[in-house]
Design a protein around this motif. Structure first.
Motif, PDB file in Angstrom:
ATOM      1  N   THR A 216      27.682   3.230  28.201  1.00 28.76           N
ATOM      2  CA  THR A 216      28.986   2.648  28.518  1.00 28.76           C
ATOM      3  C   THR A 216      28.836   1.417  29.409  1.00 28.76           C
ATOM      4  O   THR A 216      29.450   0.365  29.161  1.00 28.76           O
ATOM      5  N   ALA A 217      28.008   1.522  30.432  1.00 24.30           N
ATOM      6  CA  ALA A 217      27.812   0.400  31.345  1.00 24.30           C
ATOM      7  C   ALA A 217      27.202  -0.800  30.629  1.00 24.30           C
ATOM      8  O   ALA A 217      27.647  -1.942  30.809  1.00 24.30           O
ATOM      9  N   THR A 218      26.187  -0.552  29.804  1.00 28.47           N
ATOM     10  CA  THR A 218      25.528  -1.659  29.106  1.00 28.47           C
ATOM     11  C   THR A 218      26.437  -2.259  28.041  1.00 28.47           C
ATOM     12  O   THR A 218      26.429  -3.472  27.817  1.00 28.47           O
ATOM     13  N   THR A 219      27.232  -1.425  27.400  1.00 28.35           N
ATOM     14  CA  THR A 219      28.199  -1.935  26.426  1.00 28.35           C
ATOM     15  C   THR A 219      29.126  -2.952  27.084  1.00 28.35           C
ATOM     16  O   THR A 219      29.397  -4.028  26.520  1.00 28.35           O
ATOM     17  N   ARG A 220      29.580  -2.652  28.281  1.00 28.93           N
ATOM     18  CA  ARG A 220      30.515  -3.539  28.963  1.00 28.93           C
ATOM     19  C   ARG A 220      29.830  -4.824  29.426  1.00 28.93           C
ATOM     20  O   ARG A 220      30.454  -5.888  29.482  1.00 28.93           O
ATOM     21  N   ILE A 221      28.547  -4.752  29.724  1.00 31.37           N
ATOM     22  CA  ILE A 221      27.787  -5.947  30.086  1.00 31.37           C
ATOM     23  C   ILE A 221      27.642  -6.881  28.888  1.00 31.37           C
ATOM     24  O   ILE A 221      27.754  -8.107  29.012  1.00 31.37           O
ATOM     25  N   LEU A 222      27.435  -6.308  27.709  1.00 33.45           N
ATOM     26  CA  LEU A 222      27.068  -7.093  26.532  1.00 33.45           C
ATOM     27  C   LEU A 222      28.240  -7.493  25.643  1.00 33.45           C
ATOM     28  O   LEU A 222      28.139  -8.475  24.891  1.00 33.45           O
ATOM     29  N   ALA A 223      29.325  -6.748  25.676  1.00 30.33           N
ATOM     30  CA  ALA A 223      30.337  -6.852  24.627  1.00 30.33           C
ATOM     31  C   ALA A 223      30.882  -8.259  24.435  1.00 30.33           C
ATOM     32  O   ALA A 223      30.950  -8.768  23.302  1.00 30.33           O
ATOM     33  N   ASP A 224      31.293  -8.929  25.489  1.00 28.96           N
ATOM     34  CA  ASP A 224      31.870 -10.261  25.340  1.00 28.96           C
ATOM     35  C   ASP A 224      30.868 -11.244  24.753  1.00 28.96           C
ATOM     36  O   ASP A 224      31.210 -12.056  23.882  1.00 28.96           O
ATOM     37  N   ALA A 225      29.627 -11.170  25.216  1.00 24.23           N
ATOM     38  CA  ALA A 225      28.613 -12.113  24.738  1.00 24.23           C
ATOM     39  C   ALA A 225      28.249 -11.847  23.281  1.00 24.23           C
ATOM     40  O   ALA A 225      27.994 -12.788  22.516  1.00 24.23           O
ATOM     41  N   VAL A 226      28.233 -10.586  22.870  1.00 24.76           N
ATOM     42  CA  VAL A 226      27.967 -10.267  21.455  1.00 24.76           C
ATOM     43  C   VAL A 226      29.124 -10.764  20.593  1.00 24.76           C
ATOM     44  O   VAL A 226      28.919 -11.396  19.541  1.00 24.76           O
ATOM     45  N   ALA A 227      30.343 -10.517  21.033  1.00 20.49           N
ATOM     46  CA  ALA A 227      31.511 -10.968  20.277  1.00 20.49           C
ATOM     47  C   ALA A 227      31.535 -12.491  20.155  1.00 20.49           C
ATOM     48  O   ALA A 227      31.872 -13.032  19.089  1.00 20.49           O
ATOM     49  N   ALA A 228      31.153 -13.180  21.210  1.00 22.72           N
ATOM     50  CA  ALA A 228      31.166 -14.639  21.190  1.00 22.72           C
ATOM     51  C   ALA A 228      30.183 -15.204  20.177  1.00 22.72           C
ATOM     52  O   ALA A 228      30.394 -16.294  19.636  1.00 22.72           O
ATOM     53  N   ARG A 229      29.114 -14.462  19.922  1.00 18.74           N
ATOM     54  CA  ARG A 229      28.104 -14.915  18.948  1.00 18.74           C
ATOM     55  C   ARG A 229      28.432 -14.446  17.530  1.00 18.74           C
ATOM     56  O   ARG A 229      27.692 -14.738  16.597  1.00 18.74           O
ATOM     57  N   HIS A 230      29.519 -13.678  17.383  1.00 17.80           N
ATOM     58  CA  HIS A 230      29.947 -13.169  16.069  1.00 17.80           C
ATOM     59  C   HIS A 230      28.882 -12.276  15.432  1.00 17.80           C
ATOM     60  O   HIS A 230      28.718 -12.249  14.210  1.00 17.80           O
ATOM     61  N   TRP A 231      28.184 -11.520  16.273  1.00 19.51           N
ATOM     62  CA  TRP A 231      27.241 -10.531  15.798  1.00 19.51           C
ATOM     63  C   TRP A 231      27.942  -9.175  15.673  1.00 19.51           C
ATOM     64  O   TRP A 231      29.056  -8.976  16.145  1.00 19.51           O
ATOM     65  N   HIS A 232      27.247  -8.237  15.057  1.00 18.09           N
ATOM     66  CA  HIS A 232      27.722  -6.855  14.975  1.00 18.09           C
ATOM     67  C   HIS A 232      27.286  -6.096  16.223  1.00 18.09           C
ATOM     68  O   HIS A 232      26.230  -6.372  16.801  1.00 18.09           O
ATOM     69  N   PHE A 233      28.088  -5.099  16.606  1.00 20.38           N
ATOM     70  CA  PHE A 233      27.790  -4.286  17.787  1.00 20.38           C
ATOM     71  C   PHE A 233      27.793  -2.825  17.367  1.00 20.38           C
ATOM     72  O   PHE A 233      28.681  -2.382  16.634  1.00 20.38           O
ATOM     73  N   THR A 234      26.797  -2.077  17.803  1.00 18.02           N
ATOM     74  CA  THR A 234      26.727  -0.656  17.487  1.00 18.02           C
ATOM     75  C   THR A 234      26.503   0.136  18.766  1.00 18.02           C
ATOM     76  O   THR A 234      25.841  -0.336  19.694  1.00 18.02           O
ATOM     77  N   THR A 235      27.059   1.308  18.811  1.00 17.89           N
ATOM     78  CA  THR A 235      26.776   2.211  19.916  1.00 17.89           C
ATOM     79  C   THR A 235      25.605   3.120  19.538  1.00 17.89           C
ATOM     80  O   THR A 235      24.913   2.884  18.536  1.00 17.89           O
ATOM     81  N   ARG A 236      25.384   4.174  20.320  1.00 18.63           N
ATOM     82  CA  ARG A 236      24.399   5.216  20.001  1.00 18.63           C
ATOM     83  C   ARG A 236      25.183   6.525  19.946  1.00 18.63           C
ATOM     84  O   ARG A 236      25.288   7.251  20.934  1.00 18.63           O
ATOM     85  N   LEU A 237      25.728   6.809  18.772  1.00 17.25           N
ATOM     86  CA  LEU A 237      26.666   7.911  18.612  1.00 17.25           C
ATOM     87  C   LEU A 237      26.037   9.258  18.948  1.00 17.25           C
ATOM     88  O   LEU A 237      26.681  10.132  19.518  1.00 17.25           O
ATOM     89  N   HIS A 238      24.769   9.440  18.611  1.00 18.64           N
ATOM     90  CA  HIS A 238      24.112  10.719  18.872  1.00 18.64           C
ATOM     91  C   HIS A 238      23.983  10.987  20.367  1.00 18.64           C
ATOM     92  O   HIS A 238      24.004  12.144  20.796  1.00 18.64           O
ATOM     93  N   VAL A 239      23.871   9.922  21.175  1.00 17.91           N
ATOM     94  CA  VAL A 239      23.832  10.107  22.623  1.00 17.91           C
ATOM     95  C   VAL A 239      25.216  10.490  23.149  1.00 17.91           C
ATOM     96  O   VAL A 239      25.381  11.418  23.941  1.00 17.91           O
ATOM     97  N   LEU A 240      26.249   9.780  22.658  1.00 16.18           N
ATOM     98  CA  LEU A 240      27.609  10.057  23.110  1.00 16.18           C
ATOM     99  C   LEU A 240      28.070  11.443  22.681  1.00 16.18           C
ATOM    100  O   LEU A 240      28.749  12.152  23.437  1.00 16.18           O
ATOM    101  N   ALA A 241      27.697  11.836  21.453  1.00 15.04           N
ATOM    102  CA  ALA A 241      28.200  13.099  20.899  1.00 15.04           C
ATOM    103  C   ALA A 241      27.363  14.303  21.306  1.00 15.04           C
ATOM    104  O   ALA A 241      27.905  15.387  21.557  1.00 15.04           O
ATOM    105  N   PHE A 242      26.054  14.117  21.362  1.00 13.93           N
ATOM    106  CA  PHE A 242      25.152  15.261  21.515  1.00 13.93           C
ATOM    107  C   PHE A 242      24.229  15.150  22.736  1.00 13.93           C
ATOM    108  O   PHE A 242      23.263  15.909  22.834  1.00 13.93           O
TER     109      PHE A 242
END
Length: 248
Positions: A216-242
């Motif tokens: 969550t913390a790293t997502t918030r650090i990176l999100a704006d900069a990834v969006a600005a570059r028009h790249w795709h963003f993925t989480t780690r669902l297995h970490v969040l879920a399990f």
């Protein structure tokens, strides 16, 4: 449904069947999802192969290669293509993720496995560090590659982890997405350099972390900069879920 007795690999009799060095397989007995990249959230089966040609300090599957801390006799087994296919076809899930370690170390023995999985109606997704070019026999309809080149910040020297000829082969395949683990905006600048130098596309960015809080913390650090570059963003669902439980 194909049974083990019906599976043949070319003209090779079953008693001389190819074997792969496997760390674990999961998703049949306890269902799970692909946790990362273009197929994030899709139901998936996993075949995790043992052994790697890199020694990344931040690797979260060191039990596939770090024999200073793990015993290879306890952490890996030899499993036949026949048994792996029979296991996979016992489930209705279509997506089979072949990961590692570095799975393409064993790619000559993966060709018959992939051939039989495709014949059984499965689709195959490789997770690879991008240092070994795929053989032509694996660059076929129904196969995709999630290529994850490792940056220096991940704890490996890029002279080993960035192999231009292999990256170019993945680009030429037309079957690859390029997924980078990042923890800072500086990492994204390095991703941009590599993407420009080697014509890598599409680019996916995944936040580093093995806990919900870190992701969550790293997502918030990176999100704006990834969006600005028009790249795709993925989480780690297995970490969040399990909670990054092994075998999930």
């Amino acid at each position: 449904m194909t049974t083990p007795e019906q599976i043949t690999i070319g003209a090779v009799p079953r008693n001389t069947e190819h074997h792969l060095i496997v760390a674990e397989r999961f998703g049949v007995e306890v269902p799970t999802f692909q946790g990362e990249g273009p197929s994030c959230g899709h139901p998936a089966l996993f075949i995790r192969l043992s052994r790697c040609n890199l020694t990344c300090a931040k690797c979260d599957t060191k039990y596939t290669w770090d024999w200073s801390h793990f015993d290879p006799r306890e952490e890996s087994t030899k499993q036949s293509v026949v048994d792996l296919v029979a296991w996979a076809v016992s489930s209705p899930v279509q997506l089979v993720v072949i990961t590692g370690g570095e799975p393409l170390i064993q790619q000559s023995r993966l060709v018959p496995l992939v051939r039989e999985l495709l014949a059984a109606g499965k689709r195959v997704e490789f997770e690879t560090n991008g240092t070994i070019a795929p053989s032509p026999e694996l660059v076929v309809q129904g196969v995709r590659f999630n290529v994850s080149p490792k940056l220096a910040s991940f704890g490996e020297v890029e002279a080993k982890s960035i192999v231009p000829a292999a990256l170019e082969a993945f680009v030429a395949s037309g079957r690859a997405a390029f997924k980078f683990v990042a923890s800072s905006v500086a990492d994204l600048d390095r991703v941009a350099e590599l993407a420009d130098a080697h014509r890598l596309a599409p680019v996916w960015v995944m936040p580093e972390g093995t806990t919900t809080e870190a992701i969550t913390a790293t997502t918030r650090i990176l999100a704006d900069a990834v969006a600005a570059r028009h790249w795709h963003f993925t989480t780690r669902l297995h970490v969040l879920a399990f909670a990054d439980a092994r075998g999930r």
